[in-house]
Motif scaffolding. Structure first.
Motif, PDB file in Angstrom:
ATOM      1  N   ALA A   1      37.911 -13.810   1.237  1.00  0.00           N
ATOM      2  CA  ALA A   1      36.949 -12.749   0.992  1.00  0.00           C
ATOM      3  C   ALA A   1      37.050 -11.598   1.984  1.00  0.00           C
ATOM      4  O   ALA A   1      36.996 -11.812   3.193  1.00  0.00           O
ATOM      5  CB  ALA A   1      35.532 -13.316   1.005  1.00  0.00           C
ATOM      6  N   PRO A   2      37.160 -10.348   1.491  1.00  0.00           N
ATOM      7  CA  PRO A   2      37.054  -9.190   2.381  1.00  0.00           C
ATOM      8  C   PRO A   2      35.586  -8.961   2.734  1.00  0.00           C
ATOM      9  O   PRO A   2      34.698  -9.677   2.261  1.00  0.00           O
ATOM     10  CB  PRO A   2      37.600  -8.049   1.512  1.00  0.00           C
ATOM     11  N   SER A   3      35.305  -7.954   3.550  1.00  0.00           N
ATOM     12  CA  SER A   3      33.930  -7.685   3.971  1.00  0.00           C
ATOM     13  C   SER A   3      33.060  -7.213   2.809  1.00  0.00           C
ATOM     14  O   SER A   3      31.898  -7.602   2.685  1.00  0.00           O
ATOM     15  CB  SER A   3      33.927  -6.637   5.082  1.00  0.00           C
ATOM     16  N   ALA A   4      33.609  -6.365   1.945  1.00  0.00           N
ATOM     17  CA  ALA A   4      32.853  -5.855   0.800  1.00  0.00           C
ATOM     18  C   ALA A   4      32.801  -6.895  -0.318  1.00  0.00           C
ATOM     19  O   ALA A   4      33.771  -7.622  -0.536  1.00  0.00           O
ATOM     20  CB  ALA A   4      33.496  -4.570   0.281  1.00  0.00           C
ATOM     21  N   PRO A   5      31.671  -6.988  -1.035  1.00  0.00           N
ATOM     22  CA  PRO A   5      31.577  -7.940  -2.149  1.00  0.00           C
ATOM     23  C   PRO A   5      32.620  -7.656  -3.227  1.00  0.00           C
ATOM     24  O   PRO A   5      32.945  -6.500  -3.503  1.00  0.00           O
ATOM     25  CB  PRO A   5      30.163  -7.701  -2.690  1.00  0.00           C
ATOM     26  N   VAL A   6      33.141  -8.731  -3.815  1.00  0.00           N
ATOM     27  CA  VAL A   6      34.144  -8.636  -4.870  1.00  0.00           C
ATOM     28  C   VAL A   6      33.514  -9.032  -6.199  1.00  0.00           C
ATOM     29  O   VAL A   6      32.750  -9.997  -6.273  1.00  0.00           O
ATOM     30  CB  VAL A   6      35.349  -9.552  -4.567  1.00  0.00           C
TER      31      VAL A   6
ATOM     32  N   TYR B   1      43.741  -4.454   1.845  1.00  0.00           N
ATOM     33  CA  TYR B   1      43.753  -2.981   1.813  1.00  0.00           C
ATOM     34  C   TYR B   1      42.323  -2.432   1.857  1.00  0.00           C
ATOM     35  O   TYR B   1      42.001  -1.550   2.649  1.00  0.00           O
ATOM     36  CB  TYR B   1      44.470  -2.507   0.552  1.00  0.00           C
ATOM     37  N   PHE B   2      41.457  -2.995   1.041  1.00  0.00           N
ATOM     38  CA  PHE B   2      40.077  -2.509   0.998  1.00  0.00           C
ATOM     39  C   PHE B   2      39.239  -3.031   2.161  1.00  0.00           C
ATOM     40  O   PHE B   2      38.247  -2.407   2.544  1.00  0.00           O
ATOM     41  CB  PHE B   2      39.421  -2.866  -0.333  1.00  0.00           C
ATOM     42  N   ASP B   3      39.637  -4.154   2.730  1.00  0.00           N
ATOM     43  CA  ASP B   3      38.907  -4.702   3.876  1.00  0.00           C
ATOM     44  C   ASP B   3      38.982  -3.761   5.079  1.00  0.00           C
ATOM     45  O   ASP B   3      38.119  -3.781   5.946  1.00  0.00           O
ATOM     46  CB  ASP B   3      39.480  -6.079   4.238  1.00  0.00           C
ATOM     47  N   ASP B   4      40.030  -2.933   5.116  1.00  0.00           N
ATOM     48  CA  ASP B   4      40.209  -2.003   6.231  1.00  0.00           C
ATOM     49  C   ASP B   4      39.563  -0.640   5.974  1.00  0.00           C
ATOM     50  O   ASP B   4      39.718   0.283   6.776  1.00  0.00           O
ATOM     51  CB  ASP B   4      41.705  -1.802   6.504  1.00  0.00           C
ATOM     52  N   LYS B   5      38.866  -0.499   4.841  1.00  0.00           N
ATOM     53  CA  LYS B   5      38.235   0.790   4.509  1.00  0.00           C
ATOM     54  C   LYS B   5      36.715   0.673   4.637  1.00  0.00           C
ATOM     55  O   LYS B   5      36.060   0.002   3.842  1.00  0.00           O
ATOM     56  CB  LYS B   5      38.624   1.216   3.087  1.00  0.00           C
ATOM     57  N   ASP B   6      36.174   1.344   5.641  1.00  0.00           N
ATOM     58  CA  ASP B   6      34.740   1.233   5.930  1.00  0.00           C
ATOM     59  C   ASP B   6      33.870   1.800   4.819  1.00  0.00           C
ATOM     60  O   ASP B   6      32.707   1.399   4.667  1.00  0.00           O
ATOM     61  CB  ASP B   6      34.412   1.950   7.242  1.00  0.00           C
TER      62      ASP B   6
END
Length: 333
Positions: free
Chosen positions: A232-237, A294-299
């Motif tokens: 899981a990245p930081s943002a919800p999927v 990729y998206f985990d690194d975008k605040d």
């Protein structure tokens, strides 16, 4: 701690570090693994610490060949030999009964079984052969985060926590190996991967089941990926089961989309809010973790919508990982 990145011609340096009890990440055809000598309990416990991994989550034992596996397996049944002959080296992990006392509880979780894997990667094969011992090989990432498919992903998560990383370039498969349990009467796939239950069944000449049950909080899982939150990245999927539903999403600058190339072309978002999964399911398997990272690194990204696939057994591995990343959340509007 300094984390060194080793080129292919620096393998002996990585071997020396492992022999001293240090942790070194290594490439495989699936994802990068985090290595420590499997018989060194202190080093193995260091793997749990570096990853922030729950201590009751057993580790896969990575070997250079069948002969090395036989040192630690209590027995190697005929059906294991069939699978080894056909699929090793390759993205298949085989769960067998472990030889009592041959591996520490930190590897087995205190169970009487252990999972063995022989990767199809020349660098890692040579690494283990030179070392002379098997190594544990969980994914080389922070626990719960997407698995790493490049050395740079590993460095991002574990810089300063491990001694080294062997850079073998991007992985070929992109999703972890299939795990099959041969310690039970009827073989069962505990974690889907590139090798499907149907392919396993064809080689074995018998039915192969697929695990659909959940492991309770008090149970020790037989294999990785069965109990805890993963990928899981930081943002919800959110999983989008029907591509037509992308038209119902209220897109804005805080939304990321992961889909096949032809679908992305229909979505009105800036390029930086899109991640191309490729042209087909095989590409999507390979690119899934890369997209989540990729998206985990975008605040600015606060939610990620990802295309789902329902192509029978071929899509089992992709959907297994995606559903875990999304915690089961699917789009229905």
């Amino acid at each position: 701690m300094e984390t060194k990145i080793f080129a292919k011609d620096q393998l002996d340096d990585a071997v020396d570090l492992l022999a001293k009890g240090e942790l070194v990440a290594f490439p495989t055809e699936t994802v990068y693994g985090l290595g420590a000598i499997a018989t060194n309990e202190k080093s193995v416990k260091g793997v749990y610490a570096a990853k922030g991994r729950p201590s009751d989550n057993p580790l896969i034992v990575t070997v250079s060949d069948e002969e090395m596996m036989r040192r630690y397996a209590k027995e190697v049944p005929e059906r294991a030999e069939k699978l080894i002959k056909y699929f090793w080296p390759g993205p298949l992990t085989i769960l067998l009964f472990v030889k009592p006392g041959s591996l520490p509880d930190a590897v087995t979780g205190g169970l009487d079984t252990v999972a063995f894997r022989c990767p199809d990667d020349e660098l890692t094969h040579n690494l283990i052969s030179k070392l002379g011992y098997p190594i544990v090989g969980p994914s080389a990432n922070t626990s719960t985060k997407p698995s790493p498919t490049t050395a740079q992903h590993v460095y991002h998560d574990l810089k300063g926590k491990i001694a080294g990383i062997i850079d073998g370039g991007p992985t070929r498969v992109g999703l972890e190996s299939t795990i099959i349990d041969l310690s039970v009467k009827t073989p069962i796939v505990l974690r889907p991967g590139e090798i499907t239950p149907e392919e396993l069944s064809e080689v074995l000449g018998e039915k192969v089941l697929i695990n659909t049950g959940k492991v309770s909080d008090k149970e020790i899982p037989k294999a990785p990926g069965m109990k805890y939150r993963h990928y899981a990245p930081s943002a919800p999927v959110v999983v989008v089961d029907d591509v037509n539903d992308f038209s119902k999403v209220d897109f804005n600058e805080n939304i990321g989309v992961m889909a096949l190339k032809d679908q992305l072309a229909k979505i009105d978002l800036p390029d930086e809010n899109k991640f191309n999964l490729g042209n087909d399911l095989v590409d999507a398997d390979h690119n899934l973790f890369g997209g989540l990272r990729y998206f985990d690194d975008k605040d600015n990204i606060k939610q990620i919508y990802v295309q789902g696939f329902y192509d029978g057994e071929e899509s089992l591995a992709y959907m297994n990982r995606l559903n875990k990343a999304a915690a089961g959340h699917h789009f229905n509007k």
